[in-house]
Design a protein around this motif. Sequence first.
Motif, PDB file in Angstrom:
ATOM      1  N   ALA A  28      32.561  68.082  38.531  1.00 55.71           N
ATOM      2  CA  ALA A  28      33.831  68.417  37.886  1.00 55.71           C
ATOM      3  C   ALA A  28      33.627  68.861  36.438  1.00 55.71           C
ATOM      4  CB  ALA A  28      34.773  67.218  37.931  1.00 55.71           C
ATOM      5  N   HIS A  29      32.488  68.456  35.835  1.00 54.56           N
ATOM      6  CA  HIS A  29      32.208  68.794  34.443  1.00 54.56           C
ATOM      7  C   HIS A  29      31.311  70.021  34.317  1.00 54.56           C
ATOM      8  CE1 HIS A  29      34.076  64.983  33.433  1.00 54.56           C
ATOM      9  NE2 HIS A  29      33.278  64.382  34.304  1.00 54.56           N
ATOM     10  N   PHE A  30      30.890  70.580  35.455  1.00 52.85           N
ATOM     11  CA  PHE A  30      30.133  71.828  35.428  1.00 52.85           C
ATOM     12  C   PHE A  30      31.082  72.960  35.014  1.00 52.85           C
ATOM     13  CE2 PHE A  30      26.661  70.645  38.763  1.00 52.85           C
ATOM     14  CZ  PHE A  30      26.297  69.573  37.978  1.00 52.85           C
ATOM     15  N   PRO A  31      30.564  74.070  34.522  1.00 54.09           N
ATOM     16  CA  PRO A  31      31.439  75.199  34.164  1.00 54.09           C
ATOM     17  C   PRO A  31      32.350  75.637  35.314  1.00 54.09           C
ATOM     18  CG  PRO A  31      29.263  75.545  33.253  1.00 54.09           C
ATOM     19  CD  PRO A  31      29.159  74.334  34.127  1.00 54.09           C
ATOM     20  N   THR A  32      31.836  75.643  36.537  1.00 59.39           N
ATOM     21  CA  THR A  32      32.668  76.035  37.680  1.00 59.39           C
ATOM     22  C   THR A  32      33.794  75.020  37.906  1.00 59.39           C
ATOM     23  OG1 THR A  32      30.995  74.999  39.094  1.00 59.39           O
ATOM     24  CG2 THR A  32      30.927  77.395  38.876  1.00 59.39           C
ATOM     25  N   GLY A  33      33.469  73.733  37.775  1.00 63.87           N
ATOM     26  CA  GLY A  33      34.487  72.709  37.960  1.00 63.87           C
ATOM     27  C   GLY A  33      35.575  72.781  36.905  1.00 63.87           C
ATOM     28  N   LEU A  34      35.161  73.021  35.670  1.00 65.85           N
ATOM     29  CA  LEU A  34      36.136  73.131  34.580  1.00 65.85           C
ATOM     30  C   LEU A  34      37.018  74.374  34.755  1.00 65.85           C
ATOM     31  CD1 LEU A  34      33.814  72.144  31.591  1.00 65.85           C
ATOM     32  CD2 LEU A  34      35.602  70.735  32.658  1.00 65.85           C
TER      33      LEU A  34
ATOM     34  N   GLN B 133      10.438  83.308  32.592  1.00 64.98           N
ATOM     35  CA  GLN B 133      10.520  84.705  33.017  1.00 64.98           C
ATOM     36  C   GLN B 133      11.919  84.957  33.573  1.00 64.98           C
ATOM     37  OE1 GLN B 133       7.471  85.972  35.736  1.00 64.98           O
ATOM     38  NE2 GLN B 133       8.436  87.926  36.168  1.00 64.98           N
ATOM     39  N   LYS B 134      12.618  85.907  32.973  1.00 65.82           N
ATOM     40  CA  LYS B 134      13.950  86.232  33.444  1.00 65.82           C
ATOM     41  C   LYS B 134      13.861  87.031  34.735  1.00 65.82           C
ATOM     42  CE  LYS B 134      18.295  88.414  32.021  1.00 65.82           C
ATOM     43  NZ  LYS B 134      18.986  89.202  30.964  1.00 65.82           N
ATOM     44  N   VAL B 135      14.644  86.618  35.744  1.00 64.98           N
ATOM     45  CA  VAL B 135      14.558  87.267  37.053  1.00 64.98           C
ATOM     46  C   VAL B 135      15.915  87.760  37.545  1.00 64.98           C
ATOM     47  CG1 VAL B 135      12.474  86.051  37.755  1.00 64.98           C
ATOM     48  CG2 VAL B 135      14.704  85.004  38.196  1.00 64.98           C
ATOM     49  N   GLY B 136      16.928  87.756  36.669  1.00 64.24           N
ATOM     50  CA  GLY B 136      18.222  88.276  37.087  1.00 64.24           C
ATOM     51  C   GLY B 136      19.363  87.482  36.500  1.00 64.24           C
ATOM     52  N   HIS B 137      20.508  87.539  37.173  1.00 67.44           N
ATOM     53  CA  HIS B 137      21.675  86.775  36.740  1.00 67.44           C
ATOM     54  C   HIS B 137      22.472  86.339  37.965  1.00 67.44           C
ATOM     55  CE1 HIS B 137      23.241  90.892  37.169  1.00 67.44           C
ATOM     56  NE2 HIS B 137      24.397  90.325  37.469  1.00 67.44           N
ATOM     57  N   VAL B 138      23.373  85.398  37.755  1.00 68.91           N
ATOM     58  CA  VAL B 138      24.207  84.854  38.829  1.00 68.91           C
ATOM     59  C   VAL B 138      25.674  85.031  38.447  1.00 68.91           C
ATOM     60  CG1 VAL B 138      24.845  82.792  40.137  1.00 68.91           C
ATOM     61  CG2 VAL B 138      22.449  83.169  39.472  1.00 68.91           C
ATOM     62  N   GLU B 139      26.449  85.591  39.360  1.00 65.32           N
ATOM     63  CA  GLU B 139      27.887  85.754  39.164  1.00 65.32           C
ATOM     64  C   GLU B 139      28.647  84.843  40.114  1.00 65.32           C
ATOM     65  OE1 GLU B 139      28.440  89.922  39.947  1.00 65.32           O
ATOM     66  OE2 GLU B 139      28.268  90.442  37.822  1.00 65.32           O
ATOM     67  N   HIS B 140      29.861  84.464  39.719  1.00 61.73           N
ATOM     68  CA  HIS B 140      30.761  83.672  40.555  1.00 61.73           C
ATOM     69  C   HIS B 140      32.074  84.432  40.743  1.00 61.73           C
ATOM     70  CE1 HIS B 140      27.975  80.447  39.489  1.00 61.73           C
ATOM     71  NE2 HIS B 140      28.503  79.738  40.469  1.00 61.73           N
ATOM     72  N   ALA B 141      32.617  84.322  41.940  1.00 58.08           N
ATOM     73  CA  ALA B 141      33.929  84.906  42.236  1.00 58.08           C
ATOM     74  C   ALA B 141      34.632  83.996  43.240  1.00 58.08           C
ATOM     75  CB  ALA B 141      33.780  86.313  42.810  1.00 58.08           C
TER      76      ALA B 141
ATOM     77  N   THR C 185      38.709  87.839  43.930  1.00 57.45           N
ATOM     78  CA  THR C 185      38.737  88.084  42.484  1.00 57.45           C
ATOM     79  C   THR C 185      37.491  88.873  42.101  1.00 57.45           C
ATOM     80  OG1 THR C 185      37.472  86.133  41.789  1.00 57.45           O
ATOM     81  CG2 THR C 185      39.876  85.864  42.077  1.00 57.45           C
ATOM     82  N   ASP C 186      37.533  89.498  40.953  1.00 61.31           N
ATOM     83  CA  ASP C 186      36.312  90.047  40.370  1.00 61.31           C
ATOM     84  C   ASP C 186      35.432  88.890  39.915  1.00 61.31           C
ATOM     85  OD1 ASP C 186      37.144  92.690  40.693  1.00 61.31           O
ATOM     86  OD2 ASP C 186      38.190  92.690  38.745  1.00 61.31           O
ATOM     87  N   PRO C 187      34.144  89.146  39.696  1.00 62.35           N
ATOM     88  CA  PRO C 187      33.301  88.084  39.134  1.00 62.35           C
ATOM     89  C   PRO C 187      33.898  87.547  37.834  1.00 62.35           C
ATOM     90  CG  PRO C 187      31.931  89.878  39.902  1.00 62.35           C
ATOM     91  CD  PRO C 187      33.362  90.361  39.996  1.00 62.35           C
ATOM     92  N   VAL C 188      33.877  86.228  37.687  1.00 62.83           N
ATOM     93  CA  VAL C 188      34.419  85.592  36.492  1.00 62.83           C
ATOM     94  C   VAL C 188      33.385  85.730  35.378  1.00 62.83           C
ATOM     95  CG1 VAL C 188      35.307  83.463  35.488  1.00 62.83           C
ATOM     96  CG2 VAL C 188      35.708  83.976  37.924  1.00 62.83           C
ATOM     97  N   GLU C 189      33.711  86.554  34.392  1.00 66.49           N
ATOM     98  CA  GLU C 189      32.728  86.899  33.361  1.00 66.49           C
ATOM     99  C   GLU C 189      32.221  85.672  32.612  1.00 66.49           C
ATOM    100  OE1 GLU C 189      32.309  89.872  29.468  1.00 66.49           O
ATOM    101  OE2 GLU C 189      34.089  89.941  30.754  1.00 66.49           O
ATOM    102  N   SER C 190      33.101  84.714  32.348  1.00 62.30           N
ATOM    103  CA  SER C 190      32.701  83.540  31.566  1.00 62.30           C
ATOM    104  C   SER C 190      31.736  82.637  32.323  1.00 62.30           C
ATOM    105  CB  SER C 190      33.938  82.734  31.156  1.00 62.30           C
ATOM    106  OG  SER C 190      34.613  82.224  32.302  1.00 62.30           O
ATOM    107  N   LEU C 191      31.624  82.819  33.632  1.00 70.41           N
ATOM    108  CA  LEU C 191      30.738  81.977  34.437  1.00 70.41           C
ATOM    109  C   LEU C 191      29.425  82.669  34.795  1.00 70.41           C
ATOM    110  CD1 LEU C 191      33.320  80.362  36.896  1.00 70.41           C
ATOM    111  CD2 LEU C 191      32.339  79.369  34.813  1.00 70.41           C
ATOM    112  N   THR C 192      29.252  83.908  34.365  1.00 68.27           N
ATOM    113  CA  THR C 192      28.009  84.624  34.651  1.00 68.27           C
ATOM    114  C   THR C 192      26.875  84.049  33.806  1.00 68.27           C
ATOM    115  OG1 THR C 192      29.172  86.662  35.228  1.00 68.27           O
ATOM    116  CG2 THR C 192      26.849  86.868  34.618  1.00 68.27           C
TER     117      THR C 192
END
Length: 286
Positions: free
Chosen positions: A187-193, A156-164, A241-248
């Motif tokens: 370090a290999h997570f999307p945020t780490g990369l 069940q989709k309940v939303g989304h998560v943004e990073h900034a 920064t604005d939310p990083v679109e590639s990490l949403t």
Amino acid sequence: MKRNMGWEDLRLFLAVAKAGGLSGAAEKTGVSAATLGRRVSSLEKSLNVRLVEREARGYQLTAEGRDLLLHLEDMDQAARSIATWRESGRVRRRIRISAGGWTSRLLIDNIAGFWSPGSDWVPEFLTDLRNRDVARRQIDIGVRNGRPKQAWLAGQKVGHVEHAAYRARVVPSGGEPGWIGLVEEEAHFPTGLWLKENHGEEVDITVNNATLALSLVRKGYARMLLPTFVGDAYPDLLRITDPVESLTTERWLVMHQDERHEPAVRHAVSALAKMLKQNPLLSPGP
């Protein structure tokens, strides 16, 4: 005698014995007289004894039937005691909820939004770097960043998560602080990369778990990429920064298809979904 004699046949025989016949037992149990007759006959075959004499006025217990009835009355009393114990509220299903570190903290900080001591389930929060397996029943509910792909899982989709990126509103003298980087598995997570690619040369402090970095950022010693539900919760942090679109990413509740309609799981999923769809923030604390 069959090795695996079912309690259901014994329970229905008990009802027939107490009612003195099939019609009375059918009214009491909701099972048809024909089915009751078959179940009594099946039990007799399993035990290899005659339990009743079938007479026009009803069933009369044989000596073996009376002996069995004595044993079953004890079992029936034990079953009633267990039912009373369960209905008293002392037995509630423990729902194991797996999520990442930040999301687990979000759930705990907002627990009043989806659970209370009067609920018919109790939560167990599990957070680590492993993606615990819903399919193998290692957990009951997983908070995941995408729709489940396996046919045996429901979601069940309940939303989304943004990073900034964030830093403290007040920083020590000496210029703009450096960045916090991630090492080891994170370090290999999307945020780490992303951090390595965009600010690798500006990293001063490294951690192997992003949740360790929050106090450093708040004290003004570093800048850090944070989920917006974390960074926006703290008045002393500034989003730079604005939310990083590639990490949403999307946020999904994932459970096993076979478990989704089980009452406690269904209630837990419904309560969690309602809370998470409101896009809550962390509780900032001191």
